[in-house]
Design a protein around this motif. Structure first.
Motif, PDB file in Angstrom:
ATOM      1  N   VAL A  65       0.834  -1.195   0.000  1.00 11.35           N
ATOM      2  CA  VAL A  65       0.000   0.000   0.000  1.00 11.35           C
ATOM      3  C   VAL A  65       0.876   1.254   0.000  1.00 11.35           C
ATOM      4  CG1 VAL A  65      -1.629   1.339   1.389  1.00 11.35           C
ATOM      5  CG2 VAL A  65      -2.022  -1.101   1.010  1.00 11.35           C
ATOM      6  N   ALA A  66       1.961   1.240   0.767  1.00  9.87           N
ATOM      7  CA  ALA A  66       2.862   2.393   0.787  1.00  9.87           C
ATOM      8  C   ALA A  66       3.452   2.652  -0.594  1.00  9.87           C
ATOM      9  CB  ALA A  66       3.970   2.166   1.806  1.00  9.87           C
ATOM     10  N   ASP A  67       3.827   1.592  -1.292  1.00  4.69           N
ATOM     11  CA  ASP A  67       4.385   1.746  -2.644  1.00  4.69           C
ATOM     12  C   ASP A  67       3.338   2.312  -3.593  1.00  4.69           C
ATOM     13  OD1 ASP A  67       6.628   1.332  -4.478  1.00  4.69           O
ATOM     14  OD2 ASP A  67       5.384  -0.214  -5.394  1.00  4.69           O
ATOM     15  N   ASP A 298      16.020 -16.242  -3.871  1.00  5.40           N
ATOM     16  CA  ASP A 298      14.914 -16.587  -4.772  1.00  5.40           C
ATOM     17  C   ASP A 298      13.575 -16.743  -4.055  1.00  5.40           C
ATOM     18  OD1 ASP A 298      16.509 -16.610  -7.046  1.00  5.40           O
ATOM     19  OD2 ASP A 298      17.083 -18.706  -6.760  1.00  5.40           O
ATOM     20  N   SER A 299      13.556 -16.578  -2.746  1.00 10.36           N
ATOM     21  CA  SER A 299      12.302 -16.692  -2.004  1.00 10.36           C
ATOM     22  C   SER A 299      11.260 -15.731  -2.553  1.00 10.36           C
ATOM     23  CB  SER A 299      12.540 -16.384  -0.522  1.00 10.36           C
ATOM     24  OG  SER A 299      13.401 -17.333   0.067  1.00 10.36           O
ATOM     25  N   LEU A 300      10.011 -16.144  -2.477  1.00  7.97           N
ATOM     26  CA  LEU A 300       8.924 -15.323  -3.002  1.00  7.97           C
ATOM     27  C   LEU A 300       8.581 -14.186  -2.045  1.00  7.97           C
ATOM     28  CD1 LEU A 300       6.471 -18.075  -4.329  1.00  7.97           C
ATOM     29  CD2 LEU A 300       8.332 -16.925  -5.558  1.00  7.97           C
ATOM     30  N   TYR A 301       8.190 -13.058  -2.626  1.00  6.61           N
ATOM     31  CA  TYR A 301       7.678 -11.948  -1.836  1.00  6.61           C
ATOM     32  C   TYR A 301       6.167 -12.155  -1.719  1.00  6.61           C
ATOM     33  CZ  TYR A 301      12.247  -9.897  -2.663  1.00  6.61           C
ATOM     34  OH  TYR A 301      13.602  -9.680  -2.697  1.00  6.61           O
ATOM     35  N   ALA A 302       5.743 -12.699  -0.596  1.00  9.89           N
ATOM     36  CA  ALA A 302       4.338 -13.075  -0.424  1.00  9.89           C
ATOM     37  C   ALA A 302       3.571 -12.052   0.399  1.00  9.89           C
ATOM     38  CB  ALA A 302       4.248 -14.453   0.218  1.00  9.89           C
ATOM     39  N   ASP A 303       3.973 -11.857   1.663  1.00 13.28           N
ATOM     40  CA  ASP A 303       3.279 -10.910   2.538  1.00 13.28           C
ATOM     41  C   ASP A 303       3.866  -9.505   2.470  1.00 13.28           C
ATOM     42  OD1 ASP A 303       1.261 -12.426   3.512  1.00 13.28           O
ATOM     43  OD2 ASP A 303       2.037 -12.638   5.533  1.00 13.28           O
ATOM     44  N   SER A 304       5.124  -9.401   2.101  1.00  5.75           N
ATOM     45  CA  SER A 304       5.832  -8.132   2.200  1.00  5.75           C
ATOM     46  C   SER A 304       6.715  -7.900   0.990  1.00  5.75           C
ATOM     47  CB  SER A 304       6.700  -8.140   3.466  1.00  5.75           C
ATOM     48  OG  SER A 304       7.568  -7.032   3.507  1.00  5.75           O
ATOM     49  N   LEU A 305       6.954  -6.634   0.686  1.00  5.64           N
ATOM     50  CA  LEU A 305       7.975  -6.281  -0.291  1.00  5.64           C
ATOM     51  C   LEU A 305       9.345  -6.419   0.364  1.00  5.64           C
ATOM     52  CD1 LEU A 305       6.448  -3.106  -2.016  1.00  5.64           C
ATOM     53  CD2 LEU A 305       6.159  -5.518  -2.610  1.00  5.64           C
ATOM     54  N   GLY A 306      10.391  -6.353  -0.444  1.00  3.82           N
ATOM     55  CA  GLY A 306      11.744  -6.527   0.057  1.00  3.82           C
ATOM     56  C   GLY A 306      12.389  -5.237   0.522  1.00  3.82           C
ATOM     57  N   ALA A 307      13.571  -5.370   1.075  1.00  2.00           N
ATOM     58  CA  ALA A 307      14.334  -4.219   1.561  1.00  2.00           C
ATOM     59  C   ALA A 307      14.813  -3.370   0.386  1.00  2.00           C
ATOM     60  CB  ALA A 307      15.523  -4.710   2.381  1.00  2.00           C
ATOM     61  N   PRO A 308      15.088  -2.093   0.622  1.00  2.00           N
ATOM     62  CA  PRO A 308      15.605  -1.237  -0.449  1.00  2.00           C
ATOM     63  C   PRO A 308      16.837  -1.856  -1.108  1.00  2.00           C
ATOM     64  CG  PRO A 308      15.024   0.096   1.458  1.00  2.00           C
ATOM     65  CD  PRO A 308      14.890  -1.340   1.883  1.00  2.00           C
ATOM     66  N   SER A 310      16.764  -4.519  -2.989  1.00  2.00           N
ATOM     67  CA  SER A 310      16.495  -5.915  -3.329  1.00  2.00           C
ATOM     68  C   SER A 310      15.640  -5.986  -4.593  1.00  2.00           C
ATOM     69  CB  SER A 310      15.762  -6.618  -2.181  1.00  2.00           C
ATOM     70  OG  SER A 310      14.440  -6.115  -2.049  1.00  2.00           O
ATOM     71  N   ALA A 311      15.486  -7.199  -5.119  1.00  2.38           N
ATOM     72  CA  ALA A 311      14.677  -7.379  -6.329  1.00  2.38           C
ATOM     73  C   ALA A 311      13.219  -7.052  -6.078  1.00  2.38           C
ATOM     74  CB  ALA A 311      14.805  -8.818  -6.828  1.00  2.38           C
ATOM     75  N   GLY A 312      12.793  -7.116  -4.813  1.00  2.00           N
ATOM     76  CA  GLY A 312      11.384  -6.904  -4.501  1.00  2.00           C
ATOM     77  C   GLY A 312      11.104  -5.635  -3.722  1.00  2.00           C
ATOM     78  N   ASP A 313      11.908  -4.592  -3.929  1.00  2.00           N
ATOM     79  CA  ASP A 313      11.706  -3.385  -3.127  1.00  2.00           C
ATOM     80  C   ASP A 313      10.570  -2.502  -3.632  1.00  2.00           C
ATOM     81  OD1 ASP A 313      12.954  -2.407  -5.398  1.00  2.00           O
ATOM     82  OD2 ASP A 313      14.591  -1.412  -4.338  1.00  2.00           O
ATOM     83  N   THR A 314       9.960  -2.872  -4.751  1.00  2.00           N
ATOM     84  CA  THR A 314       8.732  -2.220  -5.221  1.00  2.00           C
ATOM     85  C   THR A 314       7.719  -3.311  -5.558  1.00  2.00           C
ATOM     86  OG1 THR A 314       9.331  -2.240  -7.573  1.00  2.00           O
ATOM     87  CG2 THR A 314      10.074  -0.332  -6.259  1.00  2.00           C
ATOM     88  N   TYR A 315       6.457  -2.914  -5.673  1.00  2.00           N
ATOM     89  CA  TYR A 315       5.433  -3.898  -6.033  1.00  2.00           C
ATOM     90  C   TYR A 315       5.736  -4.500  -7.401  1.00  2.00           C
ATOM     91  CZ  TYR A 315       1.078  -5.789  -7.816  1.00  2.00           C
ATOM     92  OH  TYR A 315       0.148  -6.609  -8.386  1.00  2.00           O
ATOM     93  N   LEU A 316       6.023  -3.683  -8.390  1.00  2.00           N
ATOM     94  CA  LEU A 316       6.301  -4.192  -9.731  1.00  2.00           C
ATOM     95  C   LEU A 316       7.509  -5.123  -9.722  1.00  2.00           C
ATOM     96  CD1 LEU A 316       5.771  -0.919 -11.816  1.00  2.00           C
ATOM     97  CD2 LEU A 316       4.192  -2.854 -11.622  1.00  2.00           C
TER      98      LEU A 316
END
Length: 332
Positions: A65-67, A298-308, A310-316
């Motif tokens: 939601v923050a993103d 390679d772990s999935l981003y399920a409940d949370s986005l990743g740290a700044p 990281s590959a998952g630091d944004t929703y996209l």
């Protein structure tokens, strides 16, 4: 869920102004068909010159939601994100700084679908916040859970379907335009640009999942967090290690035996760990079932986005990472 809010926050002295959009609580869903009530219409998009005035202070509950708020609000918003990267929304506990941020906000934006029901109302009350709480799930058709798993009737992980994310950002855009009508055109333009990115993500994800042989589209995860993704892209959900939507639910020995049996019976190729959960159990189950575990980076981003960074630091980025990881494991 074991969640509490620290007491001791002073009540706000003044009443924060509300926008044109009415507040939407987490209890306004239609329990019969699983659909949220419609949000208020967009505020006047033909407002005066955009990009002026003080920034709108927004508190957003989850990383996703923050993103979304940052993308729709752009440089017109000042966002305080309550739940940190790689943390569980189910274990959040408000700090005094969080309560201060809530007290001083114009808007509080939540995921909704009862994701924050155990702690957000308490935090809002403790902060003395009298402004607008925006339920970003308004209008999303909800997925029901299995009765008796964790007490949650509907799946709150709505963002894993980009078409749901489009509804969420539209709700955020309406709320921002209502709270800051002078800059409504800015929010409208930002919303249009981000919606186009969500459409592109959806099309790319569908094409990539469709390239996996149908017999291999079987998913095993830490907990039941990817149901909307599974439904959208026509995968088969074999099961989750932790039952239900709550990643803090208890895991029993019989559950381990059950999920190992399902993996063997269906021929699923992998067990996917999640970035916000310890990978040990996933690795154990994968070993017992004789399949690979997908963990670490390679772990999935399920409940949370990743740290700044990281590959998952944004929703996209997180959704693309998830698809990349799933495709590589199931096609390999």
């Amino acid at each position: 869920m074991r969640i509490s809010v620290r007491a001791g926050a002073a009540l706000a002295a003044g009443v924060l102004s509300t926008g044109a959009l009415a507040a939407c609580g987490s209890d306004d869903k239609d329990a019969r068909d699983g659909k949220r009530t419609e949000a208020a219409p967009v505020a006047n998009a033909g407002a005066p010159a955009a990009g002026s005035g003080p920034k709108v202070k927004v508190v957003a509950t989850t990383t996703q939601v923050a993103d979304f708020v940052r993308n729709v609000g752009g440089d017109r918003v000042e966002v305080t994100q309550l739940i940190k990267a790689n943390a569980s929304a189910h274990e959040y506990e408000a700090t005094p700084a969080d309560l201060n941020a809530i007290r001083g906000a114009k808007l509080v934006v939540e995921n909704g679908v009862d994701m924050e029901k155990a702690w957000l109302p308490k935090a809002v009350q403790a902060a003395g916040f009298t402004g607008q709480v925006v339920d970003s799930s308004t209008g999303v058709r909800l997925r029901k859970g299995e009765p008796g798993t964790d007490g949650e009737e509907f799946d709150p992980h709505i963002w894993h379907d980009p078409t749901n994310a489009k509804v969420m950002v539209a709700n955020i855009g309406r709320a921002l335009s209502g709270a800051d009508a002078t800059n409504a055109k800015v929010y409208e333009n930002n919303l249009a640009a981000y919606t186009a990115k969500l459409d592109a993500l959806d099309a790319d994800t569908r094409a990539r999942i469709d390239a996996i042989p149908a017999a291999d589209r079987k998913l095993v995860t830490n907990h039941d967090a990817l149901g909307y993704y599974v439904d959208r892209y026509r995968l088969e959900f074999v099961g989750s290690i932790i039952p239900g939507f709550d990643d803090q639910a208890e895991l029993s020995g019989s559950r381990i035996d059950e999920i190992v049996g399902r993996i063997k019976a269906t021929g699923a190729k992998a067990v996917f760990a999640e970035s916000a959960l310890p990978p040990k159990t996933a690795a154990t189950i994968a070993r017992e079932a004789g399949v690979k575990v997908v963990d670490g980076d390679d772990s999935l981003y399920a409940d949370s986005l990743g740290a700044p960074g990281s590959a998952g630091d944004t929703y996209l980025g997180a959704e693309k990472h998830n698809t990349d990881t799933i495709v590589a494991a199931l096609r390999g």
